[in-house]
Structures are given as C-alpha cells and as structure tokens.
Design a protein around this motif. Structure first.
Motif, PDB file in Angstrom:
ATOM      1  N   LEU A  38       0.823  -1.209   0.000  1.00  0.00           N
ATOM      2  CA  LEU A  38       0.000   0.000   0.000  1.00  0.00           C
ATOM      3  C   LEU A  38       0.859   1.262   0.000  1.00  0.00           C
ATOM      4  N   VAL A  39       1.941   1.229   0.760  1.00  0.00           N
ATOM      5  CA  VAL A  39       2.818   2.394   0.864  1.00  0.00           C
ATOM      6  C   VAL A  39       3.770   2.482  -0.322  1.00  0.00           C
ATOM      7  N   HIS A  40       4.246   1.336  -0.812  1.00  0.00           N
ATOM      8  CA  HIS A  40       5.279   1.293  -1.852  1.00  0.00           C
ATOM      9  C   HIS A  40       4.825   0.524  -3.081  1.00  0.00           C
ATOM     10  N   SER A  41       3.617   0.763  -3.525  1.00  0.00           N
ATOM     11  CA  SER A  41       3.070  -0.044  -4.620  1.00  0.00           C
ATOM     12  C   SER A  41       3.951  -0.043  -5.862  1.00  0.00           C
ATOM     13  N   HIS A  42       4.619   1.059  -6.152  1.00  0.00           N
ATOM     14  CA  HIS A  42       5.435   1.137  -7.369  1.00  0.00           C
ATOM     15  C   HIS A  42       6.773   0.427  -7.235  1.00  0.00           C
ATOM     16  N   SER A  43       7.260   0.282  -6.017  1.00  0.00           N
ATOM     17  CA  SER A  43       8.637  -0.194  -5.883  1.00  0.00           C
ATOM     18  C   SER A  43       8.830  -1.468  -5.066  1.00  0.00           C
ATOM     19  N   LEU A  44       7.796  -1.964  -4.405  1.00  0.00           N
ATOM     20  CA  LEU A  44       7.982  -3.119  -3.527  1.00  0.00           C
ATOM     21  C   LEU A  44       8.451  -4.361  -4.279  1.00  0.00           C
ATOM     22  N   THR A  45       7.763  -4.724  -5.338  1.00  0.00           N
ATOM     23  CA  THR A  45       8.140  -5.927  -6.082  1.00  0.00           C
ATOM     24  C   THR A  45       9.562  -5.806  -6.630  1.00  0.00           C
ATOM     25  N   ASN A  46       9.889  -4.627  -7.157  1.00  0.00           N
ATOM     26  CA  ASN A  46      11.236  -4.424  -7.692  1.00  0.00           C
ATOM     27  C   ASN A  46      12.288  -4.477  -6.590  1.00  0.00           C
ATOM     28  N   ALA A  47      11.974  -3.926  -5.427  1.00  0.00           N
ATOM     29  CA  ALA A  47      12.911  -3.977  -4.292  1.00  0.00           C
ATOM     30  C   ALA A  47      13.126  -5.419  -3.851  1.00  0.00           C
ATOM     31  N   GLU A 101       5.290  10.782  -6.353  1.00  0.00           N
ATOM     32  CA  GLU A 101       4.472   9.574  -6.468  1.00  0.00           C
ATOM     33  C   GLU A 101       4.900   8.512  -5.468  1.00  0.00           C
ATOM     34  N   SER A 102       6.155   8.562  -5.059  1.00  0.00           N
ATOM     35  CA  SER A 102       6.714   7.564  -4.154  1.00  0.00           C
ATOM     36  C   SER A 102       7.396   8.270  -2.989  1.00  0.00           C
ATOM     37  N   VAL A 103       7.506   7.528  -1.901  1.00  0.00           N
ATOM     38  CA  VAL A 103       8.192   8.053  -0.720  1.00  0.00           C
ATOM     39  C   VAL A 103       9.691   7.815  -0.848  1.00  0.00           C
ATOM     40  N   ILE A 104      10.056   6.617  -1.325  1.00  0.00           N
ATOM     41  CA  ILE A 104      11.447   6.253  -1.558  1.00  0.00           C
ATOM     42  C   ILE A 104      11.510   5.404  -2.828  1.00  0.00           C
ATOM     43  N   CYS A 105      12.690   5.320  -3.407  1.00  0.00           N
ATOM     44  CA  CYS A 105      12.856   4.497  -4.608  1.00  0.00           C
ATOM     45  C   CYS A 105      13.080   3.034  -4.220  1.00  0.00           C
ATOM     46  N   LYS A 106      13.107   2.180  -5.221  1.00  0.00           N
ATOM     47  CA  LYS A 106      13.267   0.749  -4.976  1.00  0.00           C
ATOM     48  C   LYS A 106      14.623   0.416  -4.368  1.00  0.00           C
ATOM     49  N   HIS A 107      15.645   1.213  -4.652  1.00  0.00           N
ATOM     50  CA  HIS A 107      16.991   0.923  -4.128  1.00  0.00           C
ATOM     51  C   HIS A 107      17.056   1.153  -2.618  1.00  0.00           C
ATOM     52  N   VAL A 108      16.512   2.277  -2.171  1.00  0.00           N
ATOM     53  CA  VAL A 108      16.478   2.570  -0.735  1.00  0.00           C
ATOM     54  C   VAL A 108      15.570   1.565  -0.028  1.00  0.00           C
TER      55      VAL A 108
END
Length: 138
Positions: A38-47, A101-108
C-alpha cells in the motif's frame, strides 16, 4: 484532534515489524506485505527482486563508516545512505522529488528491507574507497 502519522513513521514501523517477524518466524506475514505494498506499490516488487538477486551490499570502511550499494536492474550501482531517502537513481529524482508519487525508490527500499530481513551482505573496504564512492555521487 487525532494525529495522522507521516509516511516515514509508517514505513519505519513496518520495517520494525518485518525485522521482528524475520527474527521470530523467518517469514514476513501476508498482512505486512500488503501494508508495504500500500505504501510502496510502485517499488515493492522491484525492491524484493533486488534482494532476491543479492544486489544489496552494506559497504563498511575500516573506520566503521558505511553506505549501502544497490545494483539496479540495469546493472548500475547506486549509493544509499543508512538514514536517508536519497538515491542517485533517476526514479528518485523523478518519482520521489519531482512528481512525489513515491516516498522512496526501490533501491532505498531494498536496502532497508534487506537490513530488516537480516540478508544484507557486507563488504569491507578501505576508508579511501568510501571517500571515492562519496566524492563521485551525481
């Protein structure tokens, strides 16, 4: 009046739960994964893919200073700081700073999740190496 926690406090709380669940059961519950999504929908799977691919390294100098080095999906290494949301990647500049759009990127996110899960690999380097890494940040 009730206080609404900021997103960074929610993220910190979720990472704490991830760490506790990893230590107690070795897994992350579906509820926590849904909350992270919910918080990281754009980056969770990639992280999580970066973590699965062993792309997150804690680079530690002889003086004890350290940074995360996360190898992006394109093979580019990015430096992430322990207590910061900063990343050199284009997604940080565009999705986090510009569009918000995001709080943090997938790398962080990968670095923080890997640490919470206890799966961060460590690489020991000289002080000069860390200085070189930090002086070449874009």
């Amino acid at each position: 009046m009730s206080r609404v926690p900021d997103v960074s406090a929610v993220v910190a709380g979720l990472l704490q739960v991830v760490e506790e669940q990893q230590k107690s059961s070795g897994t992350i519950s579906p509820e926590v994964l849904r909350s992270l999504n919910l918080v990281h929908s754009h980056s969770l799977t990639n992280a999580l893919d970066l973590i699965d691919g062993n792309k997150v390294t804690k680079v530690v100098s002889t003086s004890g200073r350290w940074v995360y080095q996360v190898i992006g999906s394109s093979g580019t290494p990015y430096v992430c700081f322990p207590h910061s949301v900063f990343c050199q990647c284009p997604a940080f500049k565009f999705s986090v700073l510009k569009k918000r759009e995001s709080v943090i990127c997938k790398h962080v996110l990968a670095a923080r999740l890997a640490t919470a899960m206890g799966v961060t690999e460590e690489k020991f380097v000289s002080n000069e190496y860390i200085v070189d890494v930090l002086t070449h940040l874009d």
